[in-house]
Scaffold this motif. Sequence first.
Motif, mmCIF file in Angstrom:
data_model
loop_
_atom_site.group_PDB
_atom_site.id
_atom_site.type_symbol
_atom_site.label_atom_id
_atom_site.label_comp_id
_atom_site.label_asym_id
_atom_site.label_seq_id
_atom_site.Cartn_x
_atom_site.Cartn_y
_atom_site.Cartn_z
ATOM 1 N N ARG A 1 87.548 136.201 -6.018
ATOM 2 C CA ARG A 1 88.812 135.518 -5.765
ATOM 3 C C ARG A 1 89.205 135.810 -4.321
ATOM 4 O O ARG A 1 89.058 136.939 -3.843
ATOM 5 C CB ARG A 1 89.894 136.011 -6.728
ATOM 6 C CG ARG A 1 89.465 135.897 -8.178
ATOM 7 C CD ARG A 1 90.461 136.511 -9.135
ATOM 8 N NE ARG A 1 89.875 136.659 -10.478
ATOM 9 C CZ ARG A 1 90.551 137.066 -11.544
ATOM 10 N NH1 ARG A 1 91.833 137.370 -11.443
ATOM 11 N NH2 ARG A 1 89.940 137.185 -12.709
ATOM 12 N N LEU A 2 89.712 134.802 -3.630
ATOM 13 C CA LEU A 2 90.039 134.902 -2.212
ATOM 14 C C LEU A 2 91.548 135.032 -2.018
ATOM 15 O O LEU A 2 92.317 134.354 -2.702
ATOM 16 C CB LEU A 2 89.522 133.667 -1.467
ATOM 17 C CG LEU A 2 88.056 133.297 -1.709
ATOM 18 C CD1 LEU A 2 87.739 131.963 -1.041
ATOM 19 C CD2 LEU A 2 87.129 134.394 -1.209
ATOM 20 N N PHE A 3 91.954 135.863 -1.055
ATOM 21 C CA PHE A 3 93.378 136.108 -0.832
ATOM 22 C C PHE A 3 93.723 136.043 0.652
ATOM 23 O O PHE A 3 93.073 136.677 1.485
ATOM 24 C CB PHE A 3 93.771 137.497 -1.357
ATOM 25 C CG PHE A 3 93.760 137.603 -2.857
ATOM 26 C CD1 PHE A 3 94.948 137.551 -3.580
ATOM 27 C CD2 PHE A 3 92.572 137.743 -3.551
ATOM 28 C CE1 PHE A 3 94.938 137.651 -4.964
ATOM 29 C CE2 PHE A 3 92.549 137.833 -4.934
ATOM 30 C CZ PHE A 3 93.735 137.780 -5.644
ATOM 31 N N GLU A 4 94.756 135.249 0.962
ATOM 32 C CA GLU A 4 95.312 135.176 2.316
ATOM 33 C C GLU A 4 96.770 135.610 2.264
ATOM 34 O O GLU A 4 97.525 135.159 1.395
ATOM 35 C CB GLU A 4 95.237 133.748 2.862
ATOM 36 C CG GLU A 4 93.893 133.364 3.434
ATOM 37 C CD GLU A 4 93.581 134.079 4.737
ATOM 38 O OE1 GLU A 4 94.529 134.547 5.417
ATOM 39 O OE2 GLU A 4 92.389 134.184 5.071
ATOM 40 N N LEU A 5 97.158 136.473 3.190
ATOM 41 C CA LEU A 5 98.545 136.892 3.273
ATOM 42 C C LEU A 5 99.152 136.436 4.583
ATOM 43 O O LEU A 5 98.594 136.683 5.655
ATOM 44 C CB LEU A 5 98.679 138.411 3.146
ATOM 45 C CG LEU A 5 100.150 138.858 3.225
ATOM 46 C CD1 LEU A 5 100.526 139.717 2.037
ATOM 47 C CD2 LEU A 5 100.439 139.591 4.524
ATOM 48 N N ASP A 6 100.286 135.752 4.501
ATOM 49 C CA ASP A 6 101.053 135.375 5.685
ATOM 50 C C ASP A 6 102.269 136.279 5.748
ATOM 51 O O ASP A 6 103.122 136.260 4.851
ATOM 52 C CB ASP A 6 101.485 133.909 5.603
ATOM 53 C CG ASP A 6 102.522 133.580 6.668
ATOM 54 O OD1 ASP A 6 102.320 133.994 7.825
ATOM 55 O OD2 ASP A 6 103.538 132.952 6.329
#
Length: 263
Positions: free
Chosen positions: A140-145
């Motif tokens: 699972r891929l995760f991006e945090l802004d």
Amino acid sequence: MLGCVRIATVRQMAEVITAEDRDGRSYVRRAMKELAELGLAETNGKDGRHPIWNLTPEGQKALADGNELPPRPKAGTGAKAVKAGFGPHGVAVTDMILAYGGRKHLTDWQVEVNHAIKETGLSFNTDAVLALPTKTSEVRLFELDNGTMSQARLAKEVWDYERYAGHRVWEGARGTIGNTFPFWQRHRYTRSQTFPRLHVVLAGKEEHLLDNRLQALADDVKGIAIAVWVNTLPRLQRGEPWYEIGVDDPDRRRRRYPEPAGR
């Protein structure tokens, strides 16, 4: 923990290693001081008033020699990121990891994972990747802004994942018809049947502003052909559900991106 997430504060480390009804920050401070005296850990910056800790190269080697984690030869210590001013973002990524799974799956995470396609020049780093297989996908891929980039740049980063998922490669012996296959399925996530779902987490602003940003992102990526779920960090920490703003659609991706030429 530092071998997995690279950088963390005393608060975050205490959350992992102490019981829920205990405050283990004093214990962690003493432990980190001892590790620093041994040259295994160091602090290179702060998140507000709180020092940000990371392993030294010697600390990483000691961890690898102890077989505590799977080998990750190219993983950095996180020190450069902290010195460059990205410490608060890294701390927020660690908060996201702890909010999503806590200590349960901590050793299954990798941070700053590069995704690149040399032929097209596309290259980006995913903030965190969780190796927790499902029936159709191995990660699972995760991006945090953390509220530091423009809305347009955030949307572009999400669209980059569709561009990555849409790229196909031609395979076949010279002189044969051959066939084309998704690049990611042949060269990256070979045990996945579908492109891994992207989770976008919004942080760094007041909660009502994060809600506005969530709605704006949903509008900016409308029609995207990969699975995208979005949440705010406060909602994630409270255990509230994700919002689905993109659906996996390999047929639409194939129509959207040109087929590679055969040999």
